[in-house]
Design a protein around this motif. Structure first.
Motif, PDB file in Angstrom:
ATOM      1  N   THR A  48      58.319  41.414  48.124  1.00 47.49           N
ATOM      2  CA  THR A  48      59.510  40.665  49.127  1.00 47.49           C
ATOM      3  C   THR A  48      60.517  41.791  49.639  1.00 47.49           C
ATOM      4  O   THR A  48      61.542  41.296  50.277  1.00 47.49           O
ATOM      5  CB  THR A  48      60.176  39.679  48.139  1.00 47.49           C
ATOM      6  OG1 THR A  48      60.921  40.392  46.992  1.00 47.49           O
ATOM      7  CG2 THR A  48      59.365  38.562  47.736  1.00 47.49           C
ATOM      8  N   ALA A  49      60.464  42.944  49.690  1.00 50.17           N
ATOM      9  CA  ALA A  49      61.073  43.810  50.167  1.00 50.17           C
ATOM     10  C   ALA A  49      61.269  43.765  51.707  1.00 50.17           C
ATOM     11  O   ALA A  49      62.681  43.784  52.133  1.00 50.17           O
ATOM     12  CB  ALA A  49      60.673  45.247  49.693  1.00 50.17           C
ATOM     13  N   ILE A  50      60.184  43.495  52.458  1.00 53.81           N
ATOM     14  CA  ILE A  50      60.529  43.146  53.763  1.00 53.81           C
ATOM     15  C   ILE A  50      61.149  42.214  54.056  1.00 53.81           C
ATOM     16  O   ILE A  50      62.018  42.124  55.178  1.00 53.81           O
ATOM     17  CB  ILE A  50      58.999  43.091  54.392  1.00 53.81           C
ATOM     18  CG1 ILE A  50      59.050  43.249  55.941  1.00 53.81           C
ATOM     19  CG2 ILE A  50      58.407  41.957  54.161  1.00 53.81           C
ATOM     20  CD1 ILE A  50      58.912  44.751  56.440  1.00 53.81           C
ATOM     21  N   LEU A  51      61.290  40.988  53.371  1.00 52.86           N
ATOM     22  CA  LEU A  51      62.207  39.849  53.466  1.00 52.86           C
ATOM     23  C   LEU A  51      63.661  40.013  53.405  1.00 52.86           C
ATOM     24  O   LEU A  51      64.305  39.754  54.130  1.00 52.86           O
ATOM     25  CB  LEU A  51      61.710  38.708  52.383  1.00 52.86           C
ATOM     26  CG  LEU A  51      60.373  38.120  52.845  1.00 52.86           C
ATOM     27  CD1 LEU A  51      60.022  37.117  51.680  1.00 52.86           C
ATOM     28  CD2 LEU A  51      60.254  37.458  54.252  1.00 52.86           C
ATOM     29  N   TRP A  52      63.684  40.967  52.331  1.00 51.96           N
ATOM     30  CA  TRP A  52      65.132  41.451  51.942  1.00 51.96           C
ATOM     31  C   TRP A  52      65.897  42.428  52.888  1.00 51.96           C
ATOM     32  O   TRP A  52      66.838  42.102  53.478  1.00 51.96           O
ATOM     33  CB  TRP A  52      65.472  41.800  50.514  1.00 51.96           C
ATOM     34  CG  TRP A  52      65.324  40.833  49.689  1.00 51.96           C
ATOM     35  CD1 TRP A  52      64.129  40.291  48.830  1.00 51.96           C
ATOM     36  CD2 TRP A  52      66.188  39.582  49.295  1.00 51.96           C
ATOM     37  NE1 TRP A  52      64.321  39.438  48.168  1.00 51.96           N
ATOM     38  CE2 TRP A  52      65.642  38.619  47.973  1.00 51.96           C
ATOM     39  CE3 TRP A  52      67.516  39.442  49.856  1.00 51.96           C
ATOM     40  CZ2 TRP A  52      66.489  37.842  47.751  1.00 51.96           C
ATOM     41  CZ3 TRP A  52      68.188  38.414  49.295  1.00 51.96           C
ATOM     42  CH2 TRP A  52      67.774  37.767  48.370  1.00 51.96           C
ATOM     43  N   PHE A  54      67.706  44.353  58.285  1.00 53.79           N
ATOM     44  CA  PHE A  54      68.530  45.590  58.205  1.00 53.79           C
ATOM     45  C   PHE A  54      67.881  46.502  59.113  1.00 53.79           C
ATOM     46  O   PHE A  54      68.507  47.377  59.797  1.00 53.79           O
ATOM     47  CB  PHE A  54      69.064  45.826  56.862  1.00 53.79           C
ATOM     48  CG  PHE A  54      70.009  44.655  56.499  1.00 53.79           C
ATOM     49  CD1 PHE A  54      71.125  44.265  56.880  1.00 53.79           C
ATOM     50  CD2 PHE A  54      69.462  44.109  55.201  1.00 53.79           C
ATOM     51  CE1 PHE A  54      71.903  43.423  56.365  1.00 53.79           C
ATOM     52  CE2 PHE A  54      70.023  43.142  54.664  1.00 53.79           C
ATOM     53  CZ  PHE A  54      71.318  42.626  55.178  1.00 53.79           C
ATOM     54  N   ALA A  55      66.786  46.816  58.752  1.00 53.16           N
ATOM     55  CA  ALA A  55      65.843  47.767  59.266  1.00 53.16           C
ATOM     56  C   ALA A  55      65.950  47.706  60.709  1.00 53.16           C
ATOM     57  O   ALA A  55      65.752  48.734  61.801  1.00 53.16           O
ATOM     58  CB  ALA A  55      64.595  48.155  58.673  1.00 53.16           C
ATOM     59  N   LEU A  56      65.337  46.483  61.146  1.00 58.49           N
ATOM     60  CA  LEU A  56      65.232  46.154  62.533  1.00 58.49           C
ATOM     61  C   LEU A  56      66.513  46.117  63.528  1.00 58.49           C
ATOM     62  O   LEU A  56      66.677  46.863  64.687  1.00 58.49           O
ATOM     63  CB  LEU A  56      64.739  44.613  62.965  1.00 58.49           C
ATOM     64  CG  LEU A  56      63.238  44.691  62.457  1.00 58.49           C
ATOM     65  CD1 LEU A  56      63.049  43.168  62.487  1.00 58.49           C
ATOM     66  CD2 LEU A  56      62.362  45.338  63.262  1.00 58.49           C
ATOM     67  N   LEU A  57      67.537  45.941  62.685  1.00 58.75           N
ATOM     68  CA  LEU A  57      69.046  45.970  63.341  1.00 58.75           C
ATOM     69  C   LEU A  57      69.500  47.521  63.653  1.00 58.75           C
ATOM     70  O   LEU A  57      69.875  48.056  64.429  1.00 58.75           O
ATOM     71  CB  LEU A  57      70.045  45.257  62.412  1.00 58.75           C
ATOM     72  CG  LEU A  57      71.573  45.439  62.964  1.00 58.75           C
ATOM     73  CD1 LEU A  57      71.589  44.625  64.394  1.00 58.75           C
ATOM     74  CD2 LEU A  57      72.397  44.956  61.882  1.00 58.75           C
ATOM     75  N   LEU A  58      69.108  48.485  62.617  1.00 59.21           N
ATOM     76  CA  LEU A  58      69.202  49.878  62.654  1.00 59.21           C
ATOM     77  C   LEU A  58      68.362  50.587  63.826  1.00 59.21           C
ATOM     78  O   LEU A  58      68.998  51.232  64.605  1.00 59.21           O
ATOM     79  CB  LEU A  58      68.924  50.448  61.141  1.00 59.21           C
ATOM     80  CG  LEU A  58      69.203  51.908  61.161  1.00 59.21           C
ATOM     81  CD1 LEU A  58      70.719  52.479  61.349  1.00 59.21           C
ATOM     82  CD2 LEU A  58      68.543  52.653  59.898  1.00 59.21           C
ATOM     83  N   ILE A  59      67.323  50.206  63.930  1.00 58.82           N
ATOM     84  CA  ILE A  59      66.394  50.652  64.794  1.00 58.82           C
ATOM     85  C   ILE A  59      66.898  50.027  66.318  1.00 58.82           C
ATOM     86  O   ILE A  59      66.859  51.126  67.263  1.00 58.82           O
ATOM     87  CB  ILE A  59      64.844  50.048  64.603  1.00 58.82           C
ATOM     88  CG1 ILE A  59      64.314  50.782  63.476  1.00 58.82           C
ATOM     89  CG2 ILE A  59      63.927  50.423  65.851  1.00 58.82           C
ATOM     90  CD1 ILE A  59      62.986  50.284  63.082  1.00 58.82           C
ATOM     91  N   GLY A  60      67.295  49.059  66.369  1.00 61.58           N
ATOM     92  CA  GLY A  60      67.799  48.503  67.764  1.00 61.58           C
ATOM     93  C   GLY A  60      69.125  49.126  68.104  1.00 61.58           C
ATOM     94  O   GLY A  60      69.096  49.611  69.063  1.00 61.58           O
ATOM     95  N   ALA A  61      69.951  49.537  67.019  1.00 64.59           N
ATOM     96  CA  ALA A  61      71.102  50.357  67.524  1.00 64.59           C
ATOM     97  C   ALA A  61      70.861  51.676  67.832  1.00 64.59           C
ATOM     98  O   ALA A  61      71.507  52.077  68.684  1.00 64.59           O
ATOM     99  CB  ALA A  61      72.158  50.167  66.232  1.00 64.59           C
TER     100      ALA A  61
END
Length: 137
Positions: free
Chosen positions: A104-108, A112-119
């Motif tokens: 479930t790590a990808i769900l949690w 946040f990882a996608l937000l960081l990549i987008g930033a």
């Protein structure tokens, strides 16, 4: 004649509707058991309903599971034992808050990882555009 027919029909419909919404009254040994029951039925998801907990669902299986939780509480089982039983029987889907593990790590942490990549991409694009504007001037 027709007035009596309609009055009888409305009364019959009213009785059917009012009895279908009746909730069962459960007697608990203590207020702690009653609070545990409420917490468990709020924290466990109905297996049939996608986004309803056991307390809010009127599905047949939700009623059965509420009765099962009531029985297990009266037998003296702990909340952890009840949750473990439900997870063993219905899978982790019944948990509104899934456990933190590798599956479930990808769900949690994915959002946040996608937000960081987008930033990071946003900053890189802004820096590149600023350099191009400075170069053209």
């Amino acid at each position: 004649m027709t007035r009596c027919f309609w009055l009888g029909l409305i009364t019959l419909i009213g009785l059917c509707v009012s009895t279908s919404y009746a909730m069962e009254v459960l007697e608990f040994k203590s207020t702690e058991d009653q609070q545990r029951f409420r917490l468990l039925t709020e924290e466990l998801r109905c297996p049939k309903c996608q986004n309803q907990n056991l307390e809010d669902s009127n599905a047949g299986i939700a009623i059965d599971l509420r009765n099962q939780i009531y029985t297990m509480i009266n037998e003296g089982q702990t909340s952890e034992e009840i949750v473990d039983y439900m997870v063993a029987r219905y899978g982790e889907f019944v948990l509104y808050r899934p456990v933190h593990d590798q599956s479930t790590a990808i769900l949690w942490y994915g959002p946040f990882a996608l937000l960081l990549i987008g930033a990071v991409i946003f900053v890189l694009v802004m820096v590149k555009n600023q350099r191009r504007i400075n170069k053209d001037s």
